[in-house]
Design an enzyme around this catalytic site. Structure first.
Site, PDB file in Angstrom:
ATOM      1  N   THR A 141     -34.826 -14.932 -13.818  1.00 43.34           N
ATOM      2  CA  THR A 141     -33.458 -14.297 -14.242  1.00 43.34           C
ATOM      3  C   THR A 141     -32.331 -14.793 -13.352  1.00 43.34           C
ATOM      4  O   THR A 141     -31.232 -15.339 -13.841  1.00 43.34           O
ATOM      5  CB  THR A 141     -33.349 -12.911 -14.392  1.00 43.34           C
ATOM      6  N   ASN A 189     -41.772 -16.576 -24.801  1.00 48.23           N
ATOM      7  CA  ASN A 189     -42.549 -15.444 -24.433  1.00 48.23           C
ATOM      8  C   ASN A 189     -43.139 -14.466 -25.300  1.00 48.23           C
ATOM      9  O   ASN A 189     -44.017 -13.822 -25.100  1.00 48.23           O
ATOM     10  CB  ASN A 189     -41.599 -14.596 -23.410  1.00 48.23           C
ATOM     11  N   SER A 243     -41.124 -18.194 -12.772  1.00 49.23           N
ATOM     12  CA  SER A 243     -41.049 -17.091 -11.823  1.00 49.23           C
ATOM     13  C   SER A 243     -42.613 -17.089 -11.361  1.00 49.23           C
ATOM     14  O   SER A 243     -43.436 -17.587 -12.073  1.00 49.23           O
ATOM     15  CB  SER A 243     -40.859 -16.107 -12.764  1.00 49.23           C
ATOM     16  N   HIS A 294     -44.488 -14.193 -10.795  1.00 49.25           N
ATOM     17  CA  HIS A 294     -45.445 -13.048 -11.137  1.00 49.25           C
ATOM     18  C   HIS A 294     -45.998 -13.393 -12.576  1.00 49.25           C
ATOM     19  O   HIS A 294     -46.743 -12.696 -12.997  1.00 49.25           O
ATOM     20  CB  HIS A 294     -44.687 -11.866 -11.166  1.00 49.25           C
ATOM     21  N   THR A 328     -31.213 -13.908   3.258  1.00 49.39           N
ATOM     22  CA  THR A 328     -32.452 -13.947   4.051  1.00 49.39           C
ATOM     23  C   THR A 328     -33.688 -14.268   3.168  1.00 49.39           C
ATOM     24  O   THR A 328     -34.131 -13.342   2.151  1.00 49.39           O
ATOM     25  CB  THR A 328     -32.943 -12.761   4.804  1.00 49.39           C
ATOM     26  N   CYS A 359     -38.775  -7.297 -21.227  1.00 54.65           N
ATOM     27  CA  CYS A 359     -37.504  -6.859 -20.679  1.00 54.65           C
ATOM     28  C   CYS A 359     -36.650  -5.962 -21.795  1.00 54.65           C
ATOM     29  O   CYS A 359     -35.629  -5.304 -21.470  1.00 54.65           O
ATOM     30  CB  CYS A 359     -36.574  -8.016 -20.494  1.00 54.65           C
TER      31      CYS A 359
END
Length: 385
Positions: free
Chosen positions: A76, A155, A203, A205, A243, A328
């Protein structure tokens, strides 16, 4: 005999468990190898080396240059970086974007935000099998078109767009091509050199890696330029400051390495399981397998049941973890925008479920799921008479 308290997970398109090999690889980077990858000492150097090694592992899965990858918090964020960064940078060339009605909300929402900022957007329609008309795409591209954004695999339905043909059309017209490849990566071969995409998002995951880490691919050899719109440091070539999530990146890399070794065998195995599932569920009275005649992912089934309410069906299936569609939006009791775009009625779209298989799915799981779904559907049909 399966325990009555066990829940079978069949929602791998929403997320996957982190592979044990991935966890083992990540653990040292939470403790003894905890350095900031930007620090100029041995702890920082070790972390930076681990980040670059992970970048190489991921590029190996996708057959692309490692320097083309920018790490993000997920697909995203990558979509937002790509869409806002590219469109704002290139709006002097034109302000027209082309996408599809069945894209993921991670793409549609930022595109709609760009539309509110004055960009013109064409939303391609799909046929009842989920396919776009390539002639419609070609006709929609104008001299003002700067970007076409179409996902590789859907998806919700698993439908695979003919990206090679799309690429030929888009580039022949002088526009750039971006793709959400999130659901395809790790399930089917995705060769970015062969696909010639200008930008891509994906992504960790979804491929048995950790949550909270993803990547943006930018093909600078195709002269793709993006302006940063998030600021605060020079990390990731200034495009994505902050970071670096070193443990997540390390896990992402290891997940990609494992995916390379497992994908061919797992793809074939899941295809057989999916065929078994669909053959059995297709015999239920009123069952409709969506996109049945289209090219689809090997692990994904989307099925509608006439005269059944989807959320009630899900509550009856207490021992199955499945969904109504995208994770989502699945908590919203409204019809899937993907299925509605394919021409399903509100009622039929609301009676649809998505079943997505993964590495842990067994023949026994499929048999159990078929039995549970059959019992639940027949029970609801009986009570509604």
């Amino acid at each position: 005999m399966m325990s009555q308290n066990k829940t079978i997970y069949l929602d791998y398109n929403a997320s996957t468990p982190v592979a044990q090999g991935v966890v083992d690889t990540m653990l040292p980077y939470f403790t003894e190898k905890f350095g900031n990858a930007r620090s100029d000492h041995v702890f920082g150097w070790d972390s930076q080396e681990a980040v670059e090694h992970a970048r190489e592992q991921i590029s190996g899965l996708l057959n692309c240059r490692s320097t083309a990858l920018t790490f993000t918090s997920g697909a995203t964020e990558a979509a937002n970086l790509a869409l806002f960064g590219f469109c704002e940078k290139n709006k002097v060339k034109g302000k027209h974007i082309i996408t599809c009605e069945t894209e993921h909300k991670a793409v549609l929402d930022p595109i709609q935000a760009l539309e509110r900022k004055g960009f013109e957007v064409t939303y391609l329609k799909v046929d009842p099998d989920g396919n776009i008309d390539l002639e419609d795409l070609e006709d929609a591209i104008s001299p003002e078109t700067i970007l076409v954004c179409l996902m590789l695999a859907n998806n919700e339905t698993g439908l695979i767009h003919p990206m090679a043909e799309i690429e030929n059309i888009v580039h022949s017209k002088g526009a750039k091509l971006m793709s959400d490849i999130t659901q395809a990566v790790g399930k089917i071969p995705v060769d970015l050199k062969e696909l010639k995409l200008d930008m891509a998002i994906f992504s960790s995951h979804k491929i048995y890696g950790p949550k909270g880490i993803g990547a943006l691919y930018v093909n600078k050899r195709n002269k793709v330029a993006i302006d940063p719109y998030v600021f605060g440091g020079g990390q990731e070539k200034g495009l994505r400051p902050g970071t670096l999530n070193v443990p997540g990146i390390v896990g992402f890399g290891k997940a990609a390495e494992i995916a390379i070794s497992k994908m061919a065998v797992e793809s074939e195995r899941m295809m057989k399981l999916k065929n078994k599932l669909e053959e059995a569920l297709g015999k239920i009275d009123g069952a409709i397998i969506n996109c049945k005649h289209s090219k689809r992912l090997p692990n994904t089934t989307n099925i509608s049941f006439k005269d059944i309410t989807g959320n009630i069906l899900l509550r009856k299936l207490k021992h199955l973890a499945i969904s109504r569609g995208s994770a989502c939006t699945s908590n919203l009791v409204k019809p899937s925008h993907v299925l509605m775009a394919m021409g399903l009625s509100d009622e039929l779209a609301l009676s649809s479920i998505r079943i997505s298989l993964g590495r842990e799915t067994s023949d026994q799981d499929i048999e159990f799921a078929v039995n549970e779904i059959g019992k639940a559907v027949n029970s609801l049909k009986t009570t509604s008479v």
